[in-house]
Design a protein around this motif. Structure first.
Motif, PDB file in Angstrom:
ATOM      1  N   GLY A  24      -6.071  12.165 -16.684  1.00  0.00           N
ATOM      2  CA  GLY A  24      -5.156  13.278 -16.465  1.00  0.00           C
ATOM      3  C   GLY A  24      -4.807  13.448 -14.997  1.00  0.00           C
ATOM      4  N   LEU A  25      -5.790  13.298 -14.118  1.00  0.00           N
ATOM      5  CA  LEU A  25      -5.530  13.436 -12.680  1.00  0.00           C
ATOM      6  C   LEU A  25      -4.619  12.329 -12.172  1.00  0.00           C
ATOM      7  N   ILE A  26      -4.783  11.131 -12.706  1.00  0.00           N
ATOM      8  CA  ILE A  26      -3.881  10.040 -12.319  1.00  0.00           C
ATOM      9  C   ILE A  26      -2.467  10.334 -12.804  1.00  0.00           C
ATOM     10  N   GLU A  27      -2.336  10.806 -14.065  1.00  0.00           N
ATOM     11  CA  GLU A  27      -1.018  11.109 -14.615  1.00  0.00           C
ATOM     12  C   GLU A  27      -0.320  12.193 -13.796  1.00  0.00           C
ATOM     13  N   ALA A  28      -1.077  13.171 -13.311  1.00  0.00           N
ATOM     14  CA  ALA A  28      -0.476  14.213 -12.474  1.00  0.00           C
ATOM     15  C   ALA A  28       0.132  13.613 -11.213  1.00  0.00           C
ATOM     16  N   ASN A  29      -0.563  12.664 -10.626  1.00  0.00           N
ATOM     17  CA  ASN A  29      -0.049  12.053  -9.399  1.00  0.00           C
ATOM     18  C   ASN A  29       1.093  11.084  -9.670  1.00  0.00           C
ATOM     19  N   ARG A  30       1.095  10.468 -10.834  1.00  0.00           N
ATOM     20  CA  ARG A  30       2.282   9.697 -11.226  1.00  0.00           C
ATOM     21  C   ARG A  30       3.480  10.641 -11.374  1.00  0.00           C
ATOM     22  N   GLN A  31       3.235  11.781 -11.989  1.00  0.00           N
ATOM     23  CA  GLN A  31       4.310  12.755 -12.169  1.00  0.00           C
ATOM     24  C   GLN A  31       4.859  13.210 -10.830  1.00  0.00           C
ATOM     25  N   ASP A  32       3.987  13.339  -9.839  1.00  0.00           N
ATOM     26  CA  ASP A  32       4.427  13.754  -8.512  1.00  0.00           C
ATOM     27  C   ASP A  32       5.426  12.766  -7.902  1.00  0.00           C
ATOM     28  N   GLN A  33       5.347  11.502  -8.304  1.00  0.00           N
ATOM     29  CA  GLN A  33       6.270  10.504  -7.758  1.00  0.00           C
ATOM     30  C   GLN A  33       7.642  10.582  -8.431  1.00  0.00           C
ATOM     31  N   LEU A  34       7.684  11.201  -9.604  1.00  0.00           N
ATOM     32  CA  LEU A  34       8.902  11.199 -10.412  1.00  0.00           C
ATOM     33  C   LEU A  34       9.539  12.573 -10.562  1.00  0.00           C
ATOM     34  N   VAL A  35       8.728  13.631 -10.517  1.00  0.00           N
ATOM     35  CA  VAL A  35       9.218  14.998 -10.708  1.00  0.00           C
ATOM     36  C   VAL A  35       9.022  15.766  -9.408  1.00  0.00           C
ATOM     37  N   ALA A  55       0.809  -1.221   0.000  1.00  0.00           N
ATOM     38  CA  ALA A  55       0.000   0.000   0.000  1.00  0.00           C
ATOM     39  C   ALA A  55       0.841   1.269   0.000  1.00  0.00           C
ATOM     40  N   ASP A  56       2.093   1.179   0.443  1.00  0.00           N
ATOM     41  CA  ASP A  56       2.952   2.364   0.466  1.00  0.00           C
ATOM     42  C   ASP A  56       3.624   2.628  -0.879  1.00  0.00           C
ATOM     43  N   ASP A  57       3.493   1.696  -1.814  1.00  0.00           N
ATOM     44  CA  ASP A  57       4.054   1.910  -3.154  1.00  0.00           C
ATOM     45  C   ASP A  57       3.013   2.663  -3.974  1.00  0.00           C
ATOM     46  N   ARG A  58       3.167   3.959  -4.063  1.00  0.00           N
ATOM     47  CA  ARG A  58       2.125   4.801  -4.651  1.00  0.00           C
ATOM     48  C   ARG A  58       1.915   4.513  -6.133  1.00  0.00           C
ATOM     49  N   LEU A  59       2.972   4.189  -6.855  1.00  0.00           N
ATOM     50  CA  LEU A  59       2.818   3.896  -8.273  1.00  0.00           C
ATOM     51  C   LEU A  59       2.018   2.620  -8.491  1.00  0.00           C
ATOM     52  N   ILE A  60       2.239   1.620  -7.636  1.00  0.00           N
ATOM     53  CA  ILE A  60       1.448   0.387  -7.737  1.00  0.00           C
ATOM     54  C   ILE A  60      -0.017   0.673  -7.463  1.00  0.00           C
ATOM     55  N   VAL A  61      -0.300   1.464  -6.428  1.00  0.00           N
ATOM     56  CA  VAL A  61      -1.694   1.781  -6.088  1.00  0.00           C
ATOM     57  C   VAL A  61      -2.326   2.635  -7.186  1.00  0.00           C
TER      58      VAL A  61
END
Length: 300
Positions: free
Chosen positions: A124-135, A75-81
């Motif tokens: 788009g909202l999901i992609e923004a949060n993926r970006q938050d994990q990387l950028v 559950a702590d792996d945000r990209l997996i969730v």
């Protein structure tokens, strides 16, 4: 019974929806038609949950991860969730399947059907949060605006779709308002974001005002930080002004709702100014009176 009412059976989903009261703008105020309120809350529940996943702010215990089919140990792996969340979102749009697993996504199904919504703004909202994990840093203001196109603008577009008022010009104005609201939130949360190792102040602007990252970790803002925040406040204010014609382009209760969005942003900026641009001492928050005055000014 609406989907929004059905979703209020679980404590963790109720907590997610209750965060609407902490936003800078009214999410689904009482004066709107019931159908609009239900649809707006369904979209808010989705947007809030995906942000909570991206920020690591899910309720403890792994309930949300389990609902999405993710082992609570992961559950702590945000990209997996986030991947599991996107898969569950796809089920919202699959008319032949069993439907989504998560109750907040199940609540979204009637709204998607009733308003003929497409997956793109939700993705788009999901992609923004993926970006938050990387950028974690943004070099230029244009880079930040491009992020806001994913993290904020889809919400305004969904509001227009739900209310049946979308048009190219209104979407353009809505994007300006939503980008401004996102930037305002970043300005309020500089300290909190830094605690997550994120900085949403453009690096070029920081260099221009001689602000180092260490300055943002101080208990209060120095003169350079205050000058930088004042500069970004002015920028956000111009975006809100660009969006004001959106309010004048509609009528009735929708006009009041959109005025609430713009007025909420203005009131938040006023709070930052009142704090003398010291956003490090704590997030400056507007009062209800300040919000009402700002909404009145927008309507006038």
């Amino acid at each position: 019974m609406t989907g929004t009412r059905q979703v209020r059976t679980g404590a963790h989903t109720r907590t997610t929806l209750d965060k609407a009261a902490d936003e800078n703008f009214p999410v689904a105020p009482f004066f709107l038609p019931r159908a609009w309120r239900d649809d707006l809350m369904a979209v808010y529940g989705y947007a809030r949950l995906v942000d909570d996943i991206g920020d690591g702010d899910l309720a403890p215990g792994g309930a949300d991860a389990r609902l999405l089919g993710v082992d609570p140990a992961l559950a702590d792996d945000r990209l997996i969730v986030l991947d599991a969340f996107e898969a569950d979102l796809r089920r919202v749009f699959d008319a032949c399947g069993d439907g989504p697993r998560h109750p907040l996504l199940r609540a979204l199904v009637p709204t998607v059907r009733r308003c003929s919504l497409t997956p793109e703004p939700f993705i788009g909202l999901i992609e923004a949060n993926r970006q938050d994990q990387l950028v974690r840093r943004y070099k230029t203001y244009d880079d930040l605006v491009a992020y806001c196109e994913l993290s904020a603008n889809p919400v305004g577009r969904l509001v227009l779709e739900i209310t049946g008022t979308a048009s190219p010009e209104r979407i353009r104005r809505s994007d300006a308002v939503c980008t401004a609201l996102q930037i305002v939130e970043h300005l309020q949360d500089v300290g909190e974001d830094l605690g997550r190792d994120r900085i949403y102040l453009p690096a070029d602007d920081m260099a221009r005002f001689h602000v180092e990252e260490a300055d943002l970790a101080a208990p209060s803002a120095n003169a350079s930080v205050r000058a930088l925040i004042a500069y970004e406040v002015e920028r956000a204010g111009r975006l809100l002004d660009e969006g004001i014609p959106l309010v004048g382009s509609v009528n009735g209760r929708l006009k009041l709702l959109l005025a609430g969005f713009v007025g909420g942003g203005r009131a938040a900026l006023t709070a930052i100014v009142a704090a003398h641009y010291d956003v490090l001492a704590g997030p400056p928050k507007s009062t209800r009176i300040s919000l009402l005055r700002a909404v009145g000014a927008v309507l006038r």
